[in-house]
Enzyme design. Sequence first.
Site, mmCIF file in Angstrom:
data_model
loop_
_atom_site.group_PDB
_atom_site.id
_atom_site.type_symbol
_atom_site.label_atom_id
_atom_site.label_comp_id
_atom_site.label_asym_id
_atom_site.label_seq_id
_atom_site.Cartn_x
_atom_site.Cartn_y
_atom_site.Cartn_z
ATOM 1 N N ASP A 13 44.926 26.794 7.602
ATOM 2 C CA ASP A 13 44.146 27.991 8.066
ATOM 3 C C ASP A 13 45.223 29.509 7.812
ATOM 4 O OD1 ASP A 13 42.460 26.585 9.763
ATOM 5 O OD2 ASP A 13 44.205 26.261 11.291
ATOM 6 N N HIS A 43 36.846 25.946 5.384
ATOM 7 C CA HIS A 43 37.394 27.315 4.768
ATOM 8 C C HIS A 43 36.217 28.281 5.332
ATOM 9 C CE1 HIS A 43 40.128 25.291 1.262
ATOM 10 N NE2 HIS A 43 40.599 25.283 2.433
#
Length: 339
Positions: A13, A43
């Site tokens: 992340d 993503h």
Amino acid sequence: MPSLIVVGGQWGDEGKGSIIAYLALHDEPEIIARGGVGTNAGHSVFINGKKYAVRQLPTGFMQRKARLLVGAGVLVDPEVFFHELEHLKEFNVKDRVGIDYRCAIIEEKHKELDRTNGYLHGKIGTTGSGCGPANADRVMRKAKQAKDIKELEPYLTDVAAEINDALDEGALVLVEGTQGFGLSLYYGTYPYVTSKDVTASSVAADVGIGPTRVDDVIVVFKSFPTRVGAGPFPTEMPMEEADRLGLVEYGTVTGRRRRVGWFDFEMARYSARVNGATMLAITMLDKYDKEAFGVTDYDKLPRKAKEFIEEIEERVGVPVGLIKTGPELEHIIDLRENI
């Protein structure tokens, strides 16, 4: 032309998707390949204010000239794959994507086990995507391969051959990793890790690139690292502090709230060394210094933000090449010419 690998330096992340999207559009690679684990990592990128999230296909899908490849080391979930083909049909990914015929397949039984296993889901805090059980079957030589799935037949290819042929011809190849260094099966906070190594060397192997053919490794760090699920987090801040600073995030795959911490310079240095970083990318600088939002010229960054970047370079020992100052693709400072 070179090969370029992008990996995460923390617990995933980090904003790899936004860095990859920028490189895809700015550098115009002929091939964009995905390495990493599988569909357990998402993503996200913002394009003209719209958010796109992918778990299976390369995040550089918006570069319409590029061939999109999924390397042999990546687990493939056919359900997710076909969903993303439909979800991204405006980008014509269907005619540009190839899956290595040796990819192992995530089946429904793997997802069920991931969701119901008390140790995996309860203690470790897995995503429930089936990646761990599928990789276990792969190690035991029981997993199906992409070549065994009839529906995938039109997309099958030899990714390693395609990439090495492209490099021989002088093409630019961009390779995406998933998750982050702290989740590596080998180097992360075991047992609170993912089901394989996710460092740059393994990501290169996932797509069939030998170590002598890797030209650059960009390791991505977020100004405030985050973590989803259980496991050690040395610089974690109380949830109340994260709320006060406006650092509220949720995982792309799990939807769970992310734990937030202060930037860990010691971890960043170790991560950069093991990954062989040639440069760093720093994301969400605007969260560290709100005055940095949307700035695209390094000289115009506020003093606080500049000092943070300089401290990272000094303590990590690797130059910063890219800086994200906001969520949109154009919110970036590109310093690579100075490296």
